[in-house]
Design an enzyme around this catalytic site. Sequence first.
Site, short mmCIF file in Angstrom:
data_model
loop_
_atom_site.label_atom_id
_atom_site.label_comp_id
_atom_site.label_asym_id
_atom_site.label_seq_id
_atom_site.Cartn_x
_atom_site.Cartn_y
_atom_site.Cartn_z
N ASP A 184 1.04 -1.38 -0.07
CA ASP A 184 0.11 -0.05 -0.20
C ASP A 184 0.67 0.76 0.23
OD1 ASP A 184 -1.99 1.87 0.43
OD2 ASP A 184 -2.73 0.83 2.42
N SER A 186 0.58 3.86 -1.47
CA SER A 186 -0.01 5.34 -1.12
C SER A 186 -0.36 5.65 0.08
CB SER A 186 -1.48 5.66 -2.15
OG SER A 186 -2.38 4.66 -1.63
N SER A 188 -3.88 4.64 1.21
CA SER A 188 -4.44 5.18 1.71
C SER A 188 -6.21 3.41 2.69
CB SER A 188 -5.39 4.92 0.16
OG SER A 188 -5.24 3.44 -0.65
N GLU A 195 -0.49 -1.22 -7.00
CA GLU A 195 -0.56 -1.69 -5.90
C GLU A 195 -0.79 -3.70 -5.55
OE1 GLU A 195 -0.80 2.41 -3.51
OE2 GLU A 195 -2.64 1.25 -3.11
N HIS A 306 -13.41 -46.11 -28.39
CA HIS A 306 -14.35 -47.75 -28.53
C HIS A 306 -15.60 -47.14 -28.17
CE1 HIS A 306 -15.94 -51.14 -26.30
NE2 HIS A 306 -15.85 -51.00 -25.73
N ASN A 307 -16.68 -48.01 -28.71
CA ASN A 307 -17.62 -47.26 -28.75
C ASN A 307 -17.91 -45.50 -28.54
OD1 ASN A 307 -19.07 -49.62 -28.33
ND2 ASN A 307 -18.97 -49.57 -25.43
N GLU A 336 -15.40 -46.04 -34.07
CA GLU A 336 -15.85 -47.75 -33.04
C GLU A 336 -17.29 -47.26 -34.20
OE1 GLU A 336 -16.85 -51.50 -31.42
OE2 GLU A 336 -16.61 -49.86 -30.19
N ASP A 338 -20.76 -49.58 -34.17
CA ASP A 338 -21.97 -50.96 -34.24
C ASP A 338 -23.26 -50.50 -34.89
OD1 ASP A 338 -19.86 -51.59 -32.49
OD2 ASP A 338 -21.97 -51.92 -30.74
N HIS A 351 -25.23 -49.17 -28.63
CA HIS A 351 -24.93 -49.98 -27.77
C HIS A 351 -26.48 -51.26 -27.96
CE1 HIS A 351 -21.57 -51.89 -26.25
NE2 HIS A 351 -22.07 -51.47 -24.98
N GLU A 385 -18.66 -52.74 -36.90
CA GLU A 385 -19.01 -54.12 -35.97
C GLU A 385 -20.87 -54.27 -36.49
OE1 GLU A 385 -20.64 -55.13 -31.42
OE2 GLU A 385 -18.51 -54.52 -31.85
N LYS A 436 -15.74 -57.32 -41.90
CA LYS A 436 -15.39 -59.05 -42.49
C LYS A 436 -15.21 -58.32 -43.82
CE LYS A 436 -19.28 -59.42 -39.74
NZ LYS A 436 -19.89 -60.18 -38.93
N ARG A 547 -6.48 -55.37 -32.49
CA ARG A 547 -7.32 -54.55 -31.49
C ARG A 547 -7.51 -54.46 -30.54
NH1 ARG A 547 -13.00 -54.37 -31.80
NH2 ARG A 547 -14.76 -52.80 -31.31
N ILE A 649 -8.92 -25.07 2.84
CA ILE A 649 -6.85 -25.13 2.00
C ILE A 649 -6.80 -26.95 1.60
CG2 ILE A 649 -4.71 -24.30 1.64
CD1 ILE A 649 -7.30 -21.89 2.36
N ASP A 704 -5.30 -34.34 -3.26
CA ASP A 704 -5.51 -33.56 -1.66
C ASP A 704 -5.69 -34.13 -0.41
OD1 ASP A 704 -6.23 -31.84 0.73
OD2 ASP A 704 -8.03 -31.18 -0.63
#
Length: 762
Positions: A184, A186, A188, A195, A306-307, A336, A338, A351, A385, A436, A547, A649, A704
């Site tokens: 600080d 100044s 103030s 600052e 995948h999927n 992939e 399906d 799916h 697939e 295939k 795969r 914290i 944490d």
Amino acid sequence: MASTGSGLRIQGDDNLQSMMVGTIMRKIKSRTWKKQRYFKLQDDCMTIWYKSKKAGNTHSTFSVSDVEAIREGHQSEVLLSIGDEFPADRCFTLVFRGRKGNLDLVAESAEEAQSWIRGMRKLIENLENMGEREKLDQWIGDWFKKADKNNDGRMNFKEVRDLLKMMNVDMNEHHAHHLFTMADKSQSGTLEDDEFVLFYKMLTQREDVLRVFQEYSVDGQKLSRSDLEDFLREEQLEGDNIQQHAKQLIEHYEPSDTAKLLNAMTFDGFLMYLGSADGSIFNPQWLGAFQDMSQPLCHYFISSSHNTYLMEDQLRGQSSVEGYIRALSRGCRCVEVDCWDGANGEPIVYHGHTFTSKILFKDVVNAVGNYAFKASEYPVILSIENHCGVEQQRVMAQHLNHILGDKLLKSTLDGKFPIGLPSPEALKGKILLKAKKIGGLEESFNGMAEDSQTGEISDEDEVAEMDEDNLYRESVRHRVKKSKQRLSKELSDCVVYCKSVHFSNFKHSRIHSKFYEVASFTESKARKHLREAGAEFVHHNSRQLTRVYPSGFRTDSSNFNPQEMWNAGSQIVALNFQTAGEGMDLNDGLFSQNSSCGYILKPNFMREAEKGFDPETPQERDGYQPVVLTIQVISGQQLPKVNIKEDSIVDPLVRVEVHGVPMDQAKQETRYIENNGFNPVWYDTLRFTIHTAELAMVRFVVEDYDKTSKNDFVGQYTLPFSCMQQGYRHIHLLSKDGTSIPPSSLFVHIRITELEEPSSLS
């Protein structure tokens, strides 16, 4: 307060000025949810603020830095679904980083839409070009705004105390007040602009970096060019052209013109350098394209999903074209699909036999066509697939041909019968079908291909491309053995280099298998092969593609650890891209090198069949040289808060994990530091012996500490061992989603030395 706004020169930019005035647009969530919202760019040119037109003060905001891309027109499922109601030139989509949902918007006019599209792109470009110093100013400005509760542009001591809590700092009142008074100037009783910057700098004083700086500075005030060269040579172990490098670093990072004239670097410049890409743990020279891309496809690890159509879990999650767009935009090269018979003669993707929603096959192909080569020019493999009858298989072939056109690979590259797989380089811009096929590649060349429109495939090959969880659900439903599946010739003809086949055993495969045949394994089958015949598996993968995909019991879409499959040389290790965690961290880490193009060249001992590498016994390979990795975890900077409770914290600890061949798998932790997520200091040293450096990945995790329950995740960073820079380095942490969380980082010292073998060992 300093903000990017000042650096942007808003004056004269009509788009940004109109964004700051604000615009009413429709936020669209579905065909039925379309609500008007008032959107406005804040004065900091970093935050978009929006609220409902109705009365009330509730509003939402998001940061421009969270936006990854802007898509124009009907380029999301939601906007496609209302395409008949709002023209494309008024529509656009904001795509967020990580796994946060898109924001689909419709402007009142095409001009307003363009204004926001161009303005947002300008803001994102500006962010990307921001220097380290500007980023820091931006960060300080953000904190100032958060803390200045009464918006008077100054901060009293109470606001500063609240700010320290928000910033994860546990500081005693006396010390905080002392810093406040010193800043600080100044007198103030409040802190304004400069600052506050001074207060922040005193708060973030880096004693750890100062210690290193003073060790190499002859006068303790600056690093002369020769001091800096000594540091680069002795600590950072940078051997090439050190004089030139020192000159460039001063030029690039030194903020003081006076120091530049003296060819010197001040502490501020040194700190800037260590916090930059040059001072990062990831060696910048491996970020760009550096690998030989002209080897056969089976010699590369390929980023695989995948999927891909699932956005959530595998039982009742939402299927979405967005899954394909996101995976491809992250550099994924194998997705992939399906496929099942759908209504009105249109094949659908979902799916099978679950409550997941359904999408049209043609919409998936459209998305793949549009996004396949935005992140990488190297080939994309569509892993099909196929559960469809012959009629809808024909429709699939029509869509593939019609939508993808020349991008779809329909024949061998030179029209001749090949002797091996082509390279990613030769297949640039091509989409390959893995599915295939009736007969083999040979028949197409010796005139033996059937003329009939359909063919039968054996029971063995029937299961070749079916994931086991689907097979299980099919058998439960049907109980009886199905007859042989019939395959349409049109779809079969789209398969060239990736024919899905059933795998019997390695011996059979050595004698009979063809280079263009691809076998798929569940994770448990792959593990069994690895245990029983590791060297055979590696040998198989040096000649053809395999795969590996997650077990069907992972209904929560969790991932296995891909490292064990890479150890076997499996190229297509398919992960649930929609699920954050260790599996995807390793995948992102491996593929972050080589310009993130989705292909990484395997080590040469996995490419040459005669090498006989076995991941279980790495010490037996030619050229075996173990190394010791020593990591001193020095400090952490501004770790994100994980607990919402205001006065909590972080108690951070760092875990370093090495992932690699079984002998290299290891984890070690630092101690935890109580109540300090802002600038914890450890100086803890961790040591690892690494037997196959070429396959090793290193993952840094910050948690944490909690003595009563599981530790909370704070941040992580994963990279290939081969991409690590030595010396004093910063690690810029990523969130659980893999997105950056600046300025959270770790400061470490890295040393790699050869392991001296005791002479008694023969």
